[in-house]
Design an enzyme around this catalytic site. Structure first.
Site, PDB file in Angstrom:
ATOM      1  N   ASN A 344       0.906  -0.957   0.032  1.00 56.29           N
ATOM      2  CA  ASN A 344      -0.259  -0.369   0.151  1.00 56.29           C
ATOM      3  C   ASN A 344       1.078   1.560  -0.358  1.00 56.29           C
ATOM      4  O   ASN A 344       0.356   2.053  -0.478  1.00 56.29           O
ATOM      5  CB  ASN A 344      -0.955   0.147   1.001  1.00 56.29           C
ATOM      6  CG  ASN A 344      -1.579   1.329   1.610  1.00 56.29           C
ATOM      7  OD1 ASN A 344      -2.540   1.901   0.296  1.00 56.29           O
ATOM      8  ND2 ASN A 344      -1.289   2.195   2.759  1.00 56.29           N
ATOM      9  N   TRP A 362      -5.236  10.421 -13.922  1.00 53.98           N
ATOM     10  CA  TRP A 362      -5.093   9.618 -12.782  1.00 53.98           C
ATOM     11  C   TRP A 362      -5.300   7.983 -13.664  1.00 53.98           C
ATOM     12  O   TRP A 362      -5.058   7.036 -13.631  1.00 53.98           O
ATOM     13  CB  TRP A 362      -5.653   9.344 -12.091  1.00 53.98           C
ATOM     14  CG  TRP A 362      -6.979  10.569 -11.808  1.00 53.98           C
ATOM     15  CD1 TRP A 362      -7.472  11.288 -12.095  1.00 53.98           C
ATOM     16  CD2 TRP A 362      -8.000   9.774 -11.884  1.00 53.98           C
ATOM     17  NE1 TRP A 362      -8.156  11.707 -12.255  1.00 53.98           N
ATOM     18  CE2 TRP A 362      -9.118  10.528 -12.248  1.00 53.98           C
ATOM     19  CE3 TRP A 362      -8.692   7.549 -11.481  1.00 53.98           C
ATOM     20  CZ2 TRP A 362     -10.480   9.672 -11.867  1.00 53.98           C
ATOM     21  CZ3 TRP A 362      -9.518   7.385 -11.445  1.00 53.98           C
ATOM     22  CH2 TRP A 362     -10.525   8.908 -12.057  1.00 53.98           C
TER      23      TRP A 362
HETATM   24  C1  LIG Z   1      -3.906   3.707  -6.349  1.00 58.92           C
HETATM   25  C2  LIG Z   1      -4.105   3.099  -5.169  1.00 58.92           C
HETATM   26  C3  LIG Z   1      -4.743   1.599  -5.688  1.00 58.92           C
HETATM   27  C4  LIG Z   1      -5.557   1.086  -4.826  1.00 58.92           C
HETATM   28  N1  LIG Z   1      -6.216  -0.199  -5.665  1.00 58.92           N
HETATM   29  C5  LIG Z   1      -6.646  -1.195  -4.899  1.00 58.92           C
HETATM   30  C6  LIG Z   1      -7.831  -1.955  -5.168  1.00 58.92           C
HETATM   31  O1  LIG Z   1      -7.831  -2.719  -6.353  1.00 58.92           O
HETATM   32  N2  LIG Z   1      -7.920  -2.998  -4.625  1.00 58.92           N
HETATM   33  C7  LIG Z   1      -8.256  -3.001  -3.111  1.00 58.92           C
HETATM   34  O2  LIG Z   1      -8.275  -4.395  -2.313  1.00 58.92           O
HETATM   35  N3  LIG Z   1      -7.194  -1.988  -2.697  1.00 58.92           N
HETATM   36  C8  LIG Z   1      -6.861  -1.073  -3.329  1.00 58.92           C
HETATM   37  N4  LIG Z   1      -5.523  -0.506  -2.583  1.00 58.92           N
HETATM   38  C9  LIG Z   1      -6.079   0.057  -1.250  1.00 58.92           C
HETATM   39  C10 LIG Z   1      -4.426  -0.886  -0.667  1.00 58.92           C
HETATM   40  O3  LIG Z   1      -4.183  -0.754  -1.147  1.00 58.92           O
HETATM   41  C11 LIG Z   1      -4.867  -2.323  -0.577  1.00 58.92           C
HETATM   42  O4  LIG Z   1      -6.027  -2.620  -0.075  1.00 58.92           O
HETATM   43  C12 LIG Z   1      -3.966  -3.028  -0.016  1.00 58.92           C
HETATM   44  O5  LIG Z   1      -2.320  -2.954  -0.766  1.00 58.92           O
HETATM   45  C13 LIG Z   1      -3.763  -4.538   0.162  1.00 58.92           C
HETATM   46  O6  LIG Z   1      -3.502  -5.474   1.212  1.00 58.92           O
HETATM   47  P1  LIG Z   1      -3.214  -5.847   2.065  1.00 58.92           P
HETATM   48  O7  LIG Z   1      -4.300  -7.147   1.896  1.00 58.92           O
HETATM   49  O8  LIG Z   1      -2.004  -6.779   3.314  1.00 58.92           O
HETATM   50  O9  LIG Z   1      -4.636  -4.974   2.998  1.00 58.92           O
HETATM   51  P2  LIG Z   1      -3.840  -4.913   4.861  1.00 58.92           P
HETATM   52  O10 LIG Z   1      -3.049  -3.437   5.395  1.00 58.92           O
HETATM   53  O11 LIG Z   1      -4.001  -6.019   5.607  1.00 58.92           O
HETATM   54  O12 LIG Z   1      -5.635  -4.344   4.828  1.00 58.92           O
HETATM   55  C14 LIG Z   1      -6.846  -4.813   5.323  1.00 58.92           C
HETATM   56  C15 LIG Z   1      -7.801  -5.020   4.410  1.00 58.92           C
HETATM   57  O13 LIG Z   1      -8.258  -3.629   4.452  1.00 58.92           O
HETATM   58  C16 LIG Z   1      -8.576  -3.231   3.008  1.00 58.92           C
HETATM   59  N5  LIG Z   1      -7.688  -2.144   3.308  1.00 58.92           N
HETATM   60  C17 LIG Z   1      -6.327  -1.572   3.322  1.00 58.92           C
HETATM   61  N6  LIG Z   1      -6.325  -0.549   2.448  1.00 58.92           N
HETATM   62  C18 LIG Z   1      -7.235  -0.236   1.525  1.00 58.92           C
HETATM   63  C19 LIG Z   1      -7.405   1.538   1.400  1.00 58.92           C
HETATM   64  N7  LIG Z   1      -6.953   2.264   1.278  1.00 58.92           N
HETATM   65  N8  LIG Z   1      -8.957   1.502   0.410  1.00 58.92           N
HETATM   66  C20 LIG Z   1      -9.762   0.153   0.841  1.00 58.92           C
HETATM   67  N9  LIG Z   1      -9.327  -0.559   0.940  1.00 58.92           N
HETATM   68  C21 LIG Z   1      -8.319  -0.830   1.792  1.00 58.92           C
HETATM   69  C22 LIG Z   1      -7.814  -4.308   1.666  1.00 58.92           C
HETATM   70  O14 LIG Z   1      -9.534  -5.149   1.898  1.00 58.92           O
HETATM   71  C23 LIG Z   1      -6.743  -5.097   2.993  1.00 58.92           C
HETATM   72  O15 LIG Z   1      -6.956  -6.107   2.183  1.00 58.92           O
HETATM   73  C24 LIG Z   1      -5.286   0.705  -3.500  1.00 58.92           C
HETATM   74  C25 LIG Z   1      -4.460   2.077  -2.909  1.00 58.92           C
HETATM   75  C26 LIG Z   1      -3.956   3.084  -3.604  1.00 58.92           C
HETATM   76  C27 LIG Z   1      -3.372   4.057  -3.329  1.00 58.92           C
END
Ligand SMILES: Cc1cc2nc3c(=O)[nH]c(=O)nc-3n(C[C@H](O)[C@H](O)[C@H](O)COP(=O)(O)OP(=O)(O)OC[C@H]3O[C@@H](n4cnc5c(N)ncnc54)[C@H](O)[C@@H]3O)c2cc1C
Length: 455
Positions: A344, A362
């Site tokens: 993230n 974007w």
């Molecule tokens: C430019 C950009 C594009 C992104 N595109 C997506 C995408 O297409 N799909 C996606 O699921 N997330 C997206 N994210 C949010 C976030 O980056 C990812 O959810 C996260 O990196 C997933 O890794 P994790 O499962 O280890 O997250 P963790 O940090 O373990 O978070 C747990 C869960 O919370 C949710 N989550 C976390 N951060 C966010 C956030 N900022 N917005 C919405 N949900 C969040 C996700 O479902 C994630 O699996 C995006 C962020 C940015 C900045």
């Protein structure tokens, strides 16, 4: 012996899986079971979506296929099976309803977990009309999120567009009933599932028959489905360090519903306040896309559509290939292309770099992420990109331009992450920066400022 016209049709309920690929803690499945008739579980590989995927080795299609195979095995252990279609959902349903009828099966209801994306909303509305004319009840329940649509609104009933007050209200409304487990698997047995002998359906279509392929070795790249309590406990401290596994990597499972959001929230509430907040971000963006569907491909704040993007294709290609000369950006882009995942913190840095340093629309970046991210989700992706571009709800202000070198020093000071993805970093093979940071920062601020100034 009864003749054909005297055979009493057998009433059944259908659970149509979409973003809820699991038999545990599934509210739509539970709703189908609660009708008291045998249940048939179905899934459709939607050609309206698949035909737009250019990569025939798309990881998401392979992931879905793998999960469906597992569900089919579980259903077979109860004497049933999973019915999987391939095509335009309207065509598939027309065919299926006819096939059920001719096998003396009366589909009384179809149960879905609601989907809030614009395409899904339109598709489901059209299907609702068709089912109504066919005498089949089409019933949606909330399964994908904790709070949906207008369940969390401002006091005047309008949707929130700023995250912090939304999350406060979200927390104040939360009750145990919002996240208790739906006991669906216990309800599945040989008498509650339609026996596989009831109708002669084809097998699950192979990936190859749908124009895709995948090698079994690559399946190992799919993240595990388990929630690590250890990671959640250290989340606050580790979440911004891309070189360590400090985040859950559950996003693909939350995207396709191979884990239930309620199970995730139960863990979050027990082990990490900060991680719970991330789950609220997810609800927030699902709410935003539902109320503001234009934000999927237009600026949430319309005035941002007047920014004169430079859109230099060479620069864009360098960004896609991880060859910008900014190591943290390049490491992130290479991680994305090679694994389908990006951390993230790095997503924020690469997105900001594309919009601000390269003054690229974007939407170009959003589409590239959409092609490559395993966890691609329209609502969160458009939300994240518009946050970075400054054009979204609750976005970073336009004059805040991440310094990719300062971000590297702060979050990857030992270059562990960079060296993992950019092995030539530090050698003469590594390119010079494609833009100068100081120049690009001022150019971005000036461009935004003049586009956004009131006329
Ligand atoms: C430019 C950009 C594009 C992104 N595109 C997506 C995408 O297409 N799909 C996606 O699921 N997330 C997206 N994210 C949010 C976030 O980056 C990812 O959810 C996260 O990196 C997933 O890794 P994790 O499962 O280890 O997250 P963790 O940090 O373990 O978070 C747990 C869960 O919370 C949710 N989550 C976390 N951060 C966010 C956030 N900022 N917005 C919405 N949900 C969040 C996700 O479902 C994630 O699996 C995006 C962020 C940015 C900045």
């Amino acid at each position: 012996m009864a003749n054909q016209s005297e055979i009493q049709p057998r009433p059944i309920a259908i659970h149509w899986m979409r973003r809820d690929l699991r038999l545990q803690d599934n509210r739509a499945l539970l709703a189908a079971l609660s009708e008291g008739n045998p249940v048939q579980v179905v899934f459709i590989f939607d050609r309206m979506i698949l035909d737009r995927l250019e990569n025939t080795r798309d990881r998401r299609v392979a992931f879905i296929h793998q999960e469906l195979t597992k569900i089919d095995i579980q259903l077979r252990s109860f004497g049933g099976r999973l019915l999987v279609g391939y095509g335009n959902p309207m065509d598939v349903w027309r065919e299926w309803i006819k096939a059920f009828q001719s096998n003396h099966i009366d589909v009384q209801s179809i149960h879905i977990g609601r989907d809030y994306e614009p395409y899904a909303q339109t598709r489901d509305r059209e299907l609702a009309d068709f089912f109504e004319s066919s005498g089949v009840a089409f019933k949606g329940v909330k399964d994908h999120v904790i709070f949906e649509k207008s369940e969390v609104t401002k006091d005047d009933g309008n949707p929130y567009t700023v995250f912090t007050p939304y999350s406060k209200k979200w927390r104040s409304l939360l009750r145990i009933s919002d996240y208790v487990e739906a006991p669906s698997l216990g309800g599945l047995n040989t008498s509650t599932i339609l026996p596989s002998t009831a109708i002669d359906w084809p097998e699950i279509p192979s990936l190859e028959s749908m124009g895709f392929s995948w090698s079994s070795a690559s399946i190992e790249t799919f993240p595990e489905r388990t929630i690590s309590k250890e990671i959640l406990r250290n989340y606050g401290e580790h979440r911004d360090i891309p070189s360590i596994k400090g985040t859950s990597r559950l996003s693909v499972h939350l995207r396709f519903g191979t884990i239930s959001i309620r199970e995730a929230l139960r863990c979050g509430l027990e082990h990490s306040e900060k991680w719970t907040t991330e789950l609220i971000w997810r609800d927030f963006y699902q709410m935003i896309i539902y109320h503001f569907p234009h934000s999927a491909n237009e600026s949430f704040r319309r005035v941002y559509d007047t920014i004169p993007w430079v859109n230099d294709e060479q620069h864009f290609n360098a960004w896609c290939e991880g060859k910008t000369g900014y190591p943290l950006v390049d490491a992130g882009m290479r991680e994305l292309v090679q694994t389908g995942f990006m951390h993230n913190r790095v997503r924020m840095v690469v997105a900001s770099f594309l919009c601000k340093h390269l003054l690229t629309d974007w939407r170009w970046g959003e589409r590239f992420f959409a092609e490559h991210l395993m966890d691609f989700d329209l609502a969160s992706n458009a939300g994240g990109w518009q946050w970075a571009a400054g054009s979204g709800c609750d976005a970073a202000p336009y004059f805040r331009v991440f310094n990719p070198t300062a971000q590297l020093t702060k979050f990857d000071k030992d270059f562990k992450y960079v060296r993992q993805w950019v092995p030539e970093y530090g050698t003469s093979d590594y390119p010079d920066p494609i833009v100068d940071h100081a120049f690009a920062r001022i150019r971005a601020i000036e461009t935004y400022k003049s586009a956004l100034k009131p006329s």
